[in-house]
Design an enzyme around this catalytic site. Structure first.
Site, PDB file in Angstrom:
ATOM      1  N   TYR A  28       0.838  -1.200   0.000  1.00 50.85           N
ATOM      2  CA  TYR A  28       0.000   0.000   0.000  1.00 50.85           C
ATOM      3  C   TYR A  28       0.878   1.257   0.000  1.00 50.85           C
ATOM      4  O   TYR A  28       0.652   2.189  -0.773  1.00 50.85           O
ATOM      5  CB  TYR A  28      -0.948  -0.016   1.207  1.00 50.85           C
ATOM      6  N   GLU A  50     -11.628   5.680   4.740  1.00 48.52           N
ATOM      7  CA  GLU A  50     -11.055   6.449   5.846  1.00 48.52           C
ATOM      8  C   GLU A  50     -12.071   6.586   6.979  1.00 48.52           C
ATOM      9  O   GLU A  50     -11.718   6.499   8.158  1.00 48.52           O
ATOM     10  CB  GLU A  50     -10.580   7.830   5.383  1.00 48.52           C
ATOM     11  N   TRP A  58      -5.447   0.553   9.924  1.00 49.77           N
ATOM     12  CA  TRP A  58      -5.576   0.634   8.468  1.00 49.77           C
ATOM     13  C   TRP A  58      -5.415  -0.752   7.847  1.00 49.77           C
ATOM     14  O   TRP A  58      -6.041  -1.063   6.842  1.00 49.77           O
ATOM     15  CB  TRP A  58      -4.566   1.630   7.900  1.00 49.77           C
TER      16      TRP A  58
END
Length: 195
Positions: A28, A50, A58
């Site tokens: 990522y 988000e 995350w």
């Protein structure tokens, strides 16, 4: 975040500490975070993810990303904006996503607000209108802010436009993710790759 600077990986590349080690986070970091995205669906996806990430790691969101894409019709704002009670129940029963009623409701509200924004230039242009001037490279993770005057202004403007779960910290994370700000650390091989 600690005071750690860029970390040298086994492959000889320096990375932000959070993007070093774990292969999913590294992928990522190296291929997506901080790079400009284009189009309404790409921006709605990042905004939605988000918001769902708030209070979670995350990595959890990345692990569920494909299920989120399926559950939210590839983040097609028109489709998601039409979701009603049956779709909400389906989403709340989907163990492949984060099952949080307020966040699910916010995702649907945000799709509806995205559709409404088309009359005034669209979601992408709206978000990018809050792009700050470039800042010096942070040297350590401790130098990376969690919010900014621009993320606060974006948060307020989105809320006024009918969006939910778009606080200033979440919007700063969005700004980092889509390339409005470059918070790759000094020495990181991805620093300066946003445009």
């Amino acid at each position: 975040m600690g005071a750690e600077g860029a970390v040298l990986g086994d492959d000889g590349l320096a990375r932000c500490p959070w993007g070093a080690g774990d292969p999913v986070m590294q992928a990522y970091h190296d291929t997506e975070w901080g790079l400009r995205v284009h189009g309404e669906a790409a921006h709605l996806e990042r905004l939605t993810l988000e918001a769902f990430q708030s209070g979670l790691s995350w990595r959890t969101i990345l692990d569920k990303r494909e299920r989120f894409r399926a559950a939210f019709a590839g983040f097609d704002a028109d489709v998601v904006a039409a979701y009603g009670p049956a779709e909400v129940e389906r989403l709340m029963g989907d163990a492949g996503i984060v099952r949080n009623r307020r966040k699910v409701d916010a995702a649907i509200a945000n799709a509806r607000a995205t559709v409404a924004l088309r009359d005034s230039g669209g979601l992408e242009a709206f978000i990018w209108s809050f792009r700050p001037a470039p800042a010096p490279a942070p040297r350590t993770s401790a130098d990376v802010p969690t919010a900014s005057p621009e993320s606060l202004a974006l948060s307020k403007a989105l809320k006024k436009a009918g969006f939910a779960h778009v606080g200033p910290t979440t919007m700063y994370a969005l700004m980092e993710a889509v390339g409005l700000v470059d918070d790759h650390l000094e020495g990181c091989h991805r620093r300066g790759c946003a445009d």
